[in-house]
Design a protein around this motif. Structure first.
Motif, PDB file in Angstrom:
ATOM      1  N   ARG A   4       0.823  -1.181   0.172  1.00  0.00           N
ATOM      2  CA  ARG A   4      -0.184  -0.009   0.180  1.00  0.00           C
ATOM      3  C   ARG A   4       0.835   0.961   0.015  1.00  0.00           C
ATOM      4  O   ARG A   4       2.114   1.169   0.430  1.00  0.00           O
ATOM      5  CB  ARG A   4      -1.011  -0.019   1.298  1.00  0.00           C
ATOM      6  CG  ARG A   4      -1.980  -1.017   1.318  1.00  0.00           C
ATOM      7  CD  ARG A   4      -2.696  -1.010   2.611  1.00  0.00           C
ATOM      8  NE  ARG A   4      -1.826  -0.909   4.028  1.00  0.00           N
ATOM      9  CZ  ARG A   4      -1.797   0.014   4.728  1.00  0.00           C
ATOM     10  NH1 ARG A   4      -2.729   0.917   4.678  1.00  0.00           N
ATOM     11  NH2 ARG A   4      -1.034   0.103   5.882  1.00  0.00           N
ATOM     12  N   PRO A   5       0.259   2.310  -0.601  1.00  0.00           N
ATOM     13  CA  PRO A   5       1.259   3.651  -0.502  1.00  0.00           C
ATOM     14  C   PRO A   5       1.767   3.776   0.997  1.00  0.00           C
ATOM     15  O   PRO A   5       2.923   4.340   1.002  1.00  0.00           O
ATOM     16  CB  PRO A   5       0.369   4.727  -1.138  1.00  0.00           C
ATOM     17  CG  PRO A   5      -0.621   3.773  -1.762  1.00  0.00           C
ATOM     18  CD  PRO A   5      -0.880   2.474  -1.203  1.00  0.00           C
ATOM     19  N   SER A   6       0.966   3.778   2.196  1.00  0.00           N
ATOM     20  CA  SER A   6       1.463   4.212   3.202  1.00  0.00           C
ATOM     21  C   SER A   6       2.693   3.109   3.702  1.00  0.00           C
ATOM     22  O   SER A   6       3.613   3.703   4.187  1.00  0.00           O
ATOM     23  CB  SER A   6       0.273   4.119   4.262  1.00  0.00           C
ATOM     24  OG  SER A   6      -0.134   2.848   4.425  1.00  0.00           O
ATOM     25  N   GLU A   7       2.669   1.804   3.320  1.00  0.00           N
ATOM     26  CA  GLU A   7       3.693   1.151   3.577  1.00  0.00           C
ATOM     27  C   GLU A   7       5.010   1.315   2.880  1.00  0.00           C
ATOM     28  O   GLU A   7       5.990   1.416   3.373  1.00  0.00           O
ATOM     29  CB  GLU A   7       3.281  -0.510   3.254  1.00  0.00           C
ATOM     30  CG  GLU A   7       2.098  -1.074   4.044  1.00  0.00           C
ATOM     31  CD  GLU A   7       1.719  -2.395   3.771  1.00  0.00           C
ATOM     32  OE1 GLU A   7       2.082  -3.104   2.667  1.00  0.00           O
ATOM     33  OE2 GLU A   7       0.735  -2.859   4.233  1.00  0.00           O
ATOM     34  N   ALA A   8       4.774   1.727   1.706  1.00  0.00           N
ATOM     35  CA  ALA A   8       5.767   1.920   0.788  1.00  0.00           C
ATOM     36  C   ALA A   8       6.435   3.494   1.430  1.00  0.00           C
ATOM     37  O   ALA A   8       7.808   3.331   1.532  1.00  0.00           O
ATOM     38  CB  ALA A   8       5.568   2.322  -0.671  1.00  0.00           C
ATOM     39  N   ILE A   9       5.731   4.388   1.723  1.00  0.00           N
ATOM     40  CA  ILE A   9       6.122   5.575   2.369  1.00  0.00           C
ATOM     41  C   ILE A   9       6.993   5.284   3.657  1.00  0.00           C
ATOM     42  O   ILE A   9       8.106   6.046   3.866  1.00  0.00           O
ATOM     43  CB  ILE A   9       5.088   6.760   2.623  1.00  0.00           C
ATOM     44  CG1 ILE A   9       4.583   7.095   1.084  1.00  0.00           C
ATOM     45  CG2 ILE A   9       5.413   7.518   3.473  1.00  0.00           C
ATOM     46  CD1 ILE A   9       3.230   7.896   1.265  1.00  0.00           C
ATOM     47  N   PHE A  38       4.999   9.966  -4.683  1.00  0.00           N
ATOM     48  CA  PHE A  38       3.997  10.067  -3.951  1.00  0.00           C
ATOM     49  C   PHE A  38       3.458  11.346  -3.755  1.00  0.00           C
ATOM     50  O   PHE A  38       4.213  12.244  -3.749  1.00  0.00           O
ATOM     51  CB  PHE A  38       4.433   9.617  -2.348  1.00  0.00           C
ATOM     52  CG  PHE A  38       5.046   8.136  -2.346  1.00  0.00           C
ATOM     53  CD1 PHE A  38       4.114   7.054  -2.407  1.00  0.00           C
ATOM     54  CD2 PHE A  38       6.431   7.789  -2.285  1.00  0.00           C
ATOM     55  CE1 PHE A  38       4.406   5.846  -2.232  1.00  0.00           C
ATOM     56  CE2 PHE A  38       6.667   6.426  -2.330  1.00  0.00           C
ATOM     57  CZ  PHE A  38       5.602   5.364  -2.448  1.00  0.00           C
ATOM     58  N   THR A  39       2.118  11.594  -3.804  1.00  0.00           N
ATOM     59  CA  THR A  39       1.526  12.959  -3.624  1.00  0.00           C
ATOM     60  C   THR A  39       1.528  13.178  -2.185  1.00  0.00           C
ATOM     61  O   THR A  39       1.771  12.514  -1.225  1.00  0.00           O
ATOM     62  CB  THR A  39      -0.041  12.773  -3.786  1.00  0.00           C
ATOM     63  OG1 THR A  39      -0.620  11.952  -3.130  1.00  0.00           O
ATOM     64  CG2 THR A  39      -0.033  12.247  -5.479  1.00  0.00           C
ATOM     65  N   PRO A  40       1.453  14.654  -2.079  1.00  0.00           N
ATOM     66  CA  PRO A  40       1.561  15.166  -0.573  1.00  0.00           C
ATOM     67  C   PRO A  40       0.377  14.674   0.100  1.00  0.00           C
ATOM     68  O   PRO A  40       0.465  14.192   1.267  1.00  0.00           O
ATOM     69  CB  PRO A  40       1.196  16.817  -0.701  1.00  0.00           C
ATOM     70  CG  PRO A  40       1.802  16.901  -2.212  1.00  0.00           C
ATOM     71  CD  PRO A  40       1.679  15.742  -2.730  1.00  0.00           C
ATOM     72  N   ALA A  41      -0.726  14.117  -0.338  1.00  0.00           N
ATOM     73  CA  ALA A  41      -1.962  13.904   0.210  1.00  0.00           C
ATOM     74  C   ALA A  41      -1.764  12.457   0.706  1.00  0.00           C
ATOM     75  O   ALA A  41      -1.900  11.876   2.038  1.00  0.00           O
ATOM     76  CB  ALA A  41      -3.305  13.657  -0.452  1.00  0.00           C
ATOM     77  N   GLN A  42      -0.850  11.523  -0.004  1.00  0.00           N
ATOM     78  CA  GLN A  42      -0.487  10.304   0.508  1.00  0.00           C
ATOM     79  C   GLN A  42       0.353  10.239   1.508  1.00  0.00           C
ATOM     80  O   GLN A  42       0.463   9.508   2.460  1.00  0.00           O
ATOM     81  CB  GLN A  42       0.389   9.240  -0.811  1.00  0.00           C
ATOM     82  CG  GLN A  42      -0.922   9.136  -1.898  1.00  0.00           C
ATOM     83  CD  GLN A  42      -0.030   8.370  -3.128  1.00  0.00           C
ATOM     84  OE1 GLN A  42       0.909   8.749  -3.456  1.00  0.00           O
ATOM     85  NE2 GLN A  42      -0.637   7.283  -3.585  1.00  0.00           N
ATOM     86  N   VAL A  43       1.308  11.111   1.677  1.00  0.00           N
ATOM     87  CA  VAL A  43       2.326  11.359   2.552  1.00  0.00           C
ATOM     88  C   VAL A  43       1.542  11.775   3.962  1.00  0.00           C
ATOM     89  O   VAL A  43       1.831  11.053   4.984  1.00  0.00           O
ATOM     90  CB  VAL A  43       3.631  12.236   2.211  1.00  0.00           C
ATOM     91  CG1 VAL A  43       4.430  12.451   3.614  1.00  0.00           C
ATOM     92  CG2 VAL A  43       4.079  11.935   1.069  1.00  0.00           C
ATOM     93  N   ARG A  44       0.818  12.579   3.725  1.00  0.00           N
ATOM     94  CA  ARG A  44      -0.128  13.123   5.085  1.00  0.00           C
ATOM     95  C   ARG A  44      -0.752  12.013   5.557  1.00  0.00           C
ATOM     96  O   ARG A  44      -0.779  11.616   7.156  1.00  0.00           O
ATOM     97  CB  ARG A  44      -0.872  14.220   4.623  1.00  0.00           C
ATOM     98  CG  ARG A  44      -0.616  15.705   4.974  1.00  0.00           C
ATOM     99  CD  ARG A  44      -1.482  16.679   4.963  1.00  0.00           C
ATOM    100  NE  ARG A  44      -2.351  16.465   3.688  1.00  0.00           N
ATOM    101  CZ  ARG A  44      -2.142  17.090   2.426  1.00  0.00           C
ATOM    102  NH1 ARG A  44      -1.272  17.561   2.257  1.00  0.00           N
ATOM    103  NH2 ARG A  44      -3.313  16.754   1.781  1.00  0.00           N
ATOM    104  N   GLU A  45      -1.590  11.341   4.603  1.00  0.00           N
ATOM    105  CA  GLU A  45      -2.207  10.088   5.336  1.00  0.00           C
ATOM    106  C   GLU A  45      -1.484   8.911   5.911  1.00  0.00           C
ATOM    107  O   GLU A  45      -1.992   8.513   7.051  1.00  0.00           O
ATOM    108  CB  GLU A  45      -2.988   9.442   4.045  1.00  0.00           C
ATOM    109  CG  GLU A  45      -4.205   8.449   4.496  1.00  0.00           C
ATOM    110  CD  GLU A  45      -4.749   7.721   3.054  1.00  0.00           C
ATOM    111  OE1 GLU A  45      -4.577   6.913   2.876  1.00  0.00           O
ATOM    112  OE2 GLU A  45      -5.233   8.910   2.542  1.00  0.00           O
ATOM    113  N   ALA A  46      -0.308   8.900   5.334  1.00  0.00           N
ATOM    114  CA  ALA A  46       0.485   7.715   5.753  1.00  0.00           C
ATOM    115  C   ALA A  46       1.176   8.185   7.231  1.00  0.00           C
ATOM    116  O   ALA A  46       1.255   7.448   8.043  1.00  0.00           O
ATOM    117  CB  ALA A  46       1.786   7.572   4.930  1.00  0.00           C
ATOM    118  N   LEU A  47       1.644   9.395   7.307  1.00  0.00           N
ATOM    119  CA  LEU A  47       2.080   9.956   8.603  1.00  0.00           C
ATOM    120  C   LEU A  47       0.965   9.889   9.721  1.00  0.00           C
ATOM    121  O   LEU A  47       1.076   9.777  10.747  1.00  0.00           O
ATOM    122  CB  LEU A  47       2.670  11.372   8.368  1.00  0.00           C
ATOM    123  CG  LEU A  47       3.862  11.607   7.659  1.00  0.00           C
ATOM    124  CD1 LEU A  47       4.245  13.172   7.258  1.00  0.00           C
ATOM    125  CD2 LEU A  47       5.181  10.721   8.161  1.00  0.00           C
TER     126      LEU A  47
END
Length: 68
Positions: A4-9, A38-47
């Motif tokens: 998932r994007p959050s796992e990759a981040i 990765f988009t800023p939204a994906q990074v925010r969500e992962a954090l």
């Protein structure tokens, strides 16, 4: 399998720590993550996700990510 994007981040953030590191400057992390697509939204969500799981913390000034 494709994480998932959050796992990759999270994986990229761990790479940025280096050996024995506990924190990484958030602007540097955002630059590297953006370069990897990765988009800023994906990074925010992962954090937010990993802060909620007590894996990492973002300081109040939003300048550092520290692994717990």
């Amino acid at each position: 399998r494709c994480p998932r994007p959050s796992e990759a981040i999270l994986g990229v953030l761990r790479e940025l720590l280096g050996p024995g590191g506990r924190s990484v400057p958030l602007p540097q992390a955002l630059q590297v993550l953006g370069a990897r697509g990765f988009t800023p939204a994906q990074v925010r969500e992962a954090l937010q996700e990993y802060e909620g799981l007590n894996v990492l913390q973002v300081n109040p000034a939003q300048s550092r990510v520290t692994f717990v």
